[in-house]
Design a protein around this motif. Structure first.
Motif, PDB file in Angstrom:
ATOM      1  N   UNK A  61       0.810  -1.216   0.000  1.00 42.33           N
ATOM      2  CA  UNK A  61       0.000   0.000   0.000  1.00 42.33           C
ATOM      3  C   UNK A  61       0.848   1.273   0.000  1.00 42.33           C
ATOM      4  N   UNK A  62       1.908   1.303   0.829  1.00 38.97           N
ATOM      5  CA  UNK A  62       2.654   2.543   1.041  1.00 38.97           C
ATOM      6  C   UNK A  62       4.128   2.462   0.654  1.00 38.97           C
ATOM      7  N   UNK A  63       4.572   1.350   0.127  1.00 38.20           N
ATOM      8  CA  UNK A  63       5.985   1.150  -0.170  1.00 38.20           C
ATOM      9  C   UNK A  63       6.552   2.086  -1.218  1.00 38.20           C
ATOM     10  N   UNK A  64       5.700   2.658  -2.037  1.00 45.76           N
ATOM     11  CA  UNK A  64       6.172   3.549  -3.102  1.00 45.76           C
ATOM     12  C   UNK A  64       6.490   4.965  -2.599  1.00 45.76           C
ATOM     13  N   UNK A  65       6.035   5.303  -1.392  1.00 42.87           N
ATOM     14  CA  UNK A  65       6.251   6.649  -0.858  1.00 42.87           C
ATOM     15  C   UNK A  65       7.655   6.783  -0.272  1.00 42.87           C
ATOM     16  N   UNK A  66       8.296   7.928  -0.453  1.00 42.40           N
ATOM     17  CA  UNK A  66       9.615   8.147   0.147  1.00 42.40           C
ATOM     18  C   UNK A  66       9.531   8.184   1.674  1.00 42.40           C
ATOM     19  N   UNK A  67      10.580   7.736   2.337  1.00 43.65           N
ATOM     20  CA  UNK A  67      10.563   7.681   3.801  1.00 43.65           C
ATOM     21  C   UNK A  67      10.430   9.060   4.432  1.00 43.65           C
ATOM     22  N   UNK A  68      10.815  10.117   3.713  1.00 44.88           N
ATOM     23  CA  UNK A  68      10.721  11.465   4.253  1.00 44.88           C
ATOM     24  C   UNK A  68       9.280  11.926   4.430  1.00 44.88           C
ATOM     25  N   UNK A  69       8.329  11.233   3.822  1.00 45.25           N
ATOM     26  CA  UNK A  69       6.922  11.607   3.920  1.00 45.25           C
ATOM     27  C   UNK A  69       6.268  11.138   5.221  1.00 45.25           C
ATOM     28  N   UNK A  70       6.911  10.276   5.955  1.00 40.50           N
ATOM     29  CA  UNK A  70       6.287   9.660   7.125  1.00 40.50           C
ATOM     30  C   UNK A  70       6.701  10.348   8.415  1.00 40.50           C
ATOM     31  N   UNK A  71       5.742  10.437   9.328  1.00 43.02           N
ATOM     32  CA  UNK A  71       5.987  10.921  10.684  1.00 43.02           C
ATOM     33  C   UNK A  71       5.432   9.854  11.613  1.00 43.02           C
ATOM     34  N   UNK A  72       6.301   9.323  12.474  1.00 44.85           N
ATOM     35  CA  UNK A  72       5.880   8.278  13.401  1.00 44.85           C
ATOM     36  C   UNK A  72       5.733   8.895  14.787  1.00 44.85           C
ATOM     37  N   UNK A  73       4.636   8.610  15.423  1.00 42.21           N
ATOM     38  CA  UNK A  73       4.354   9.151  16.750  1.00 42.21           C
ATOM     39  C   UNK A  73       4.287   7.991  17.732  1.00 42.21           C
ATOM     40  N   UNK A  74       5.048   8.100  18.788  1.00 45.55           N
ATOM     41  CA  UNK A  74       5.054   7.078  19.825  1.00 45.55           C
ATOM     42  C   UNK A  74       4.401   7.664  21.065  1.00 45.55           C
ATOM     43  N   UNK A  75       3.262   7.117  21.443  1.00 47.74           N
ATOM     44  CA  UNK A  75       2.534   7.632  22.593  1.00 47.74           C
ATOM     45  C   UNK A  75       2.716   6.748  23.822  1.00 47.74           C
ATOM     46  N   UNK A  76       3.669   5.873  23.790  1.00 48.79           N
ATOM     47  CA  UNK A  76       3.845   4.952  24.913  1.00 48.79           C
ATOM     48  C   UNK A  76       4.305   5.666  26.174  1.00 48.79           C
ATOM     49  N   UNK A  77       4.949   6.822  26.041  1.00 52.65           N
ATOM     50  CA  UNK A  77       5.437   7.546  27.211  1.00 52.65           C
ATOM     51  C   UNK A  77       4.557   8.712  27.616  1.00 52.65           C
ATOM     52  N   UNK A  78       3.369   8.805  27.052  1.00 50.68           N
ATOM     53  CA  UNK A  78       2.490   9.932  27.363  1.00 50.68           C
ATOM     54  C   UNK A  78       1.899   9.751  28.755  1.00 50.68           C
ATOM     55  N   UNK A  79       1.995  10.805  29.538  1.00 50.05           N
ATOM     56  CA  UNK A  79       1.415  10.815  30.871  1.00 50.05           C
ATOM     57  C   UNK A  79       0.831  12.207  31.085  1.00 50.05           C
ATOM     58  N   UNK A  80      -0.472  12.307  31.199  1.00 48.22           N
ATOM     59  CA  UNK A  80      -1.128  13.605  31.331  1.00 48.22           C
ATOM     60  C   UNK A  80      -0.742  14.336  32.609  1.00 48.22           C
ATOM     61  N   UNK A  81      -0.197  13.629  33.580  1.00 49.54           N
ATOM     62  CA  UNK A  81       0.187  14.275  34.844  1.00 49.54           C
ATOM     63  C   UNK A  81       1.515  15.005  34.724  1.00 49.54           C
ATOM     64  N   UNK A  82       2.266  14.845  33.660  1.00 53.56           N
ATOM     65  CA  UNK A  82       3.576  15.499  33.547  1.00 53.56           C
ATOM     66  C   UNK A  82       3.451  17.002  33.368  1.00 53.56           C
ATOM     67  N   UNK A  83       2.295  17.492  32.936  1.00 58.35           N
ATOM     68  CA  UNK A  83       2.100  18.931  32.754  1.00 58.35           C
ATOM     69  C   UNK A  83       1.788  19.636  34.078  1.00 58.35           C
ATOM     70  N   UNK A  84       1.450  18.902  35.090  1.00 58.32           N
ATOM     71  CA  UNK A  84       1.084  19.502  36.371  1.00 58.32           C
ATOM     72  C   UNK A  84       2.336  19.667  37.236  1.00 58.32           C
ATOM     73  N   UNK A  85       2.418  20.798  37.889  1.00 58.92           N
ATOM     74  CA  UNK A  85       3.550  21.055  38.789  1.00 58.92           C
ATOM     75  C   UNK A  85       3.298  20.371  40.132  1.00 58.92           C
ATOM     76  N   UNK A  86       4.306  19.722  40.672  1.00 56.31           N
ATOM     77  CA  UNK A  86       4.104  19.077  41.972  1.00 56.31           C
ATOM     78  C   UNK A  86       4.014  20.076  43.110  1.00 56.31           C
ATOM     79  N   UNK A  87       4.656  21.230  42.976  1.00 59.89           N
ATOM     80  CA  UNK A  87       4.579  22.241  44.030  1.00 59.89           C
ATOM     81  C   UNK A  87       4.648  23.627  43.418  1.00 59.89           C
TER      82      UNK A  87
END
Length: 100
Positions: A73-99
């Motif tokens: 399906x996608x093998x003909x596209x150049x690799x520069x066209x792709x953006x891979x997103x890894x959400x395995x490390x997403x934690x919504x609590x990281x935006x909150x300040x502890x103090x």
């Protein structure tokens, strides 16, 4: 086991590293007509410096059909066209300040 049997064992383990001893034993019997005990097979693998096999999680989860379908399906596209997103490390609590 002779050298040809050991070469056969090495080649089938290269092709499929997740085989168990009994599966190797069956393939030896079917392909080479060699009947061998599990203990002899284990000692032979130890002599070949194959102590135990480990399959990486990525290799175990790989789906060859899905990979081939994606390439078709996608093998003909150049690799520069792709953006891979890894959400395995997403934690919504990281935006909150502890103090403060």
């Amino acid at each position: 086991l002779d050298q040809h049997d050991l070469s056969f064992i090495t080649s089938i383990l290269d092709a499929n590293p997740s085989l168990f001893l009994d599966e190797i034993q069956e393939q030896l019997l079917e392909a080479r007509n060699v009947e061998v005990s599990i203990a002899t097979l284990s000692r032979s693998l130890r002599r070949l410096a194959i102590m135990h096999k480990q399959t990486s999680k990525a290799a175990a989860e790989r789906n060859e059909l899905l990979h081939a379908t994606w390439l078709a399906e996608y093998g003909h596209l150049p690799k520069e066209y792709f953006v891979w997103i890894d959400e395995s490390g997403v934690d919504n609590r990281t935006n909150q300040r502890p103090d403060g």
